[in-house]
Design an enzyme around this catalytic site. Structure first.
Site, PDB file in Angstrom:
ATOM      1  N   VAL A   1       0.841  -1.197   0.000  1.00 35.45           N
ATOM      2  CA  VAL A   1       0.000   0.000   0.000  1.00 35.45           C
ATOM      3  C   VAL A   1       0.875   1.244   0.000  1.00 35.45           C
ATOM      4  O   VAL A   1       1.717   1.428   0.879  1.00 35.45           O
ATOM      5  CB  VAL A   1      -0.937   0.042   1.228  1.00 35.45           C
ATOM      6  CG1 VAL A   1      -1.796   1.298   1.197  1.00 35.45           C
ATOM      7  CG2 VAL A   1      -1.817  -1.202   1.279  1.00 35.45           C
TER       8      VAL A   1
ATOM      9  N   LYS B   1      -6.055  -1.883  -2.022  1.00 36.94           N
ATOM     10  CA  LYS B   1      -5.311  -1.219  -0.952  1.00 36.94           C
ATOM     11  C   LYS B   1      -6.250  -0.757   0.157  1.00 36.94           C
ATOM     12  O   LYS B   1      -5.919  -0.846   1.344  1.00 36.94           O
ATOM     13  CB  LYS B   1      -4.535  -0.037  -1.528  1.00 36.94           C
ATOM     14  CG  LYS B   1      -3.494  -0.438  -2.566  1.00 36.94           C
ATOM     15  CD  LYS B   1      -2.954   0.770  -3.305  1.00 36.94           C
ATOM     16  CE  LYS B   1      -1.999   0.359  -4.413  1.00 36.94           C
ATOM     17  NZ  LYS B   1      -1.566   1.508  -5.235  1.00 36.94           N
TER      18      LYS B   1
END
Length: 451
Positions: free
Chosen positions: A130, A203
């Site tokens: 992420v 994410k």
């Protein structure tokens, strides 16, 4: 345990090569910080590479590498959700710690992978999954551990942010900017994951689980891309004091506020105020804004992709795992039972048995403000009809802007609303579109003040 840590890198694309270069460039710093010699013993690659040190074994059999006695930590950067999953499960089964940058794999199969890791008393680290080099996973799992996170909003796909920035700053149409993004390597030949929000949704699923202590639920993330955004809407938003950003939201809603209690997971284009913290994060940069109690709002911003940024995140995880290995070694394995969490932060920040079953709200339960663009015949009573329908639906208007006609006898009307439950807005738009004076579908873009 010897004083050396043996790494295997599976995949020698941009990220895998970046990890090798980082280790070679900063080897002395890494040793000073960890107290260990860090050695790459094996790499997984489909073809032999001449630019790899001769002391490193090259092997196309990734499953064999994952089971090798010559490896302490497996770094998975091959991508995908099939072979990558098999390799990671094999590594875990053989007692190897894992570092991965694979957000799609974790978003879709992370619950299973993390549970298997707990059973086998190993760790799966995923900072690089992420926002690239931004340490948002570590911040949320560790630095904000004493806070209750109320919501987060993030620019978590650099390609989408680049496109929206170019459209706003240079007045370029979507298709033109997308072509340049592909030429520059920001977007794939098939850009669907980026421009339709799927990458951001992967994410967001991870961030939401860490924020609220819920299982990973990628399939419940509402996802809307930017392919329908026009220069017309970008310019109108600017005129009204807003900017359009492609954002991911994870919002905790309780029963005391508007709408149903639960968690909103949504990715979509959003109007935000021009002075908002995220409004001036441009180009391919990523940023995550976290609102927590008692800390308040904090912003984390930086490069969200690229060899250097992602390799930095991968090696940060490696360094953490080296400390875990050292801690266990110094304790003579006295804490090696599989339910021990003493030497590592839980994978999703909360003790596994404490993950909650808080419901994920449906799209029609979400609560946001709205930007509406309505095209109508330039005739008396049109605006009154529209505002009446909105009022009857319990929707409060914040601003109205009527623009000059684009076609003879037709005018665009721009309306900003205060937050409302989406189901109410759906009904109102349906009624507006049935008016004889309305010439086209209503364009809607969600709006959030980020306050």
């Amino acid at each position: 345990m010897s004083n050396s840590i043996k790494l295997a890198i599976l995949g020698l694309g941009t990220v895998g090569t970046g990890v090798i270069n980082l280790i070679n460039d900063n080897l002395n710093e890494l040793k000073r910080r960890s107290g260990r010699d860090i050695i790459i013993t094996e790499v997984g690659t489909r073809r032999q590479r001449d630019d790899i040190d001769a002391n490193i074994m090259q092997n196309s059999d990734l499953m064999a590498i994952a089971a090798s006695d010559n490896v302490d930590i497996v770094i998975e950067v091959i991508g995908g959700t099939t072979l990558a999953k098999d390799v990671i499960m094999q590594a875990i089964k053989n007692g190897k710690h894992v570092v991965t940058a694979n957000k799609a794999l974790l978003a879709e199969h992370g619950n299973e992978i993390f549970a298997f890791a707990e059973e086998n008393n190993v760790h799966v680290a995923y900072e690089a999954a992420v926002a690239g080099g931004i340490p948002i996973i570590k911040v949320m799992r560790e630095a904000l551990a004493a806070n209750k996170i109320d919501w987060l909003a993030g620019i978590i796909n650099g390609t989408g942010n680049f496109i929206m920035t170019e459209m706003r700053d240079k007045g370029r149409p979507f298709a033109d900017v997308l072509s340049e993004a592909q030429e520059l390597g920001y977007a794939e030949a098939d850009p669907t994951f980026d421009v339709e929000g799927i990458d951001a949704a992967h994410k967001l699923a991870l961030l939401a689980s860490i924020a609220f202590g819920i299982p990973l639920q990628f399939d419940k993330v509402y996802c809307e891309g930017i392919t329908g955004i026009t220069l017309q809407d970008v310019n109108y938003a600017e005129e009204l004091g807003y900017r359009i950003k492609h954002l991911g939201f994870a919002v905790r809603r309780d029963s005391e506020k508007a709408g149903d209690a639960g968690v909103e997971l949504r990715v979509h284009p959003t109007l935000i105020p021009q002075d908002a913290l995220l409004a001036n994060v441009n180009g391919v940069k990523n940023a995550v804004l976290v609102n927590s109690h008692p800390l308040g709002q904090t912003l984390y911003c930086g490069d969200g992709a690229g060899a250097g940024a992602t390799a930095s995140a991968v090696m940060a995880d490696v360094m953490d795992l080296i400390r875990v290995l050292g801690s266990k070694d110094s304790n003579d394995q006295s804490n090696s039972d599989q339910n021990n969490h003493g030497h590592h932060v839980p994978h999703l920040a909360f003790i596994p048995e404490q993950l909650s079953d808080t419901p994920i709200l449906r799209a029609d339960q979400m609560v946001t403000g709205y930007y509406l663009r309505v095209h109508a015949y330039d005739s008396p009573g049109v605006l009154a009809d529209i505002t009446r329908i909105l009022s009857d639906a319990g929707i409060n208007i914040d601003a109205i802007l009527q623009k000059p006609a684009h076609k003879v006898g037709q005018v665009p009307v721009i309306i900003l609303t205060l937050p409302v439950v989406e189901s109410q807005m759906n009904l109102a738009i349906e009624k507006i579109e049935k008016l004889e004076t309305i010439t086209d579908k209503v364009v809607r873009i969600r709006l959030d003040e980020l306050a």
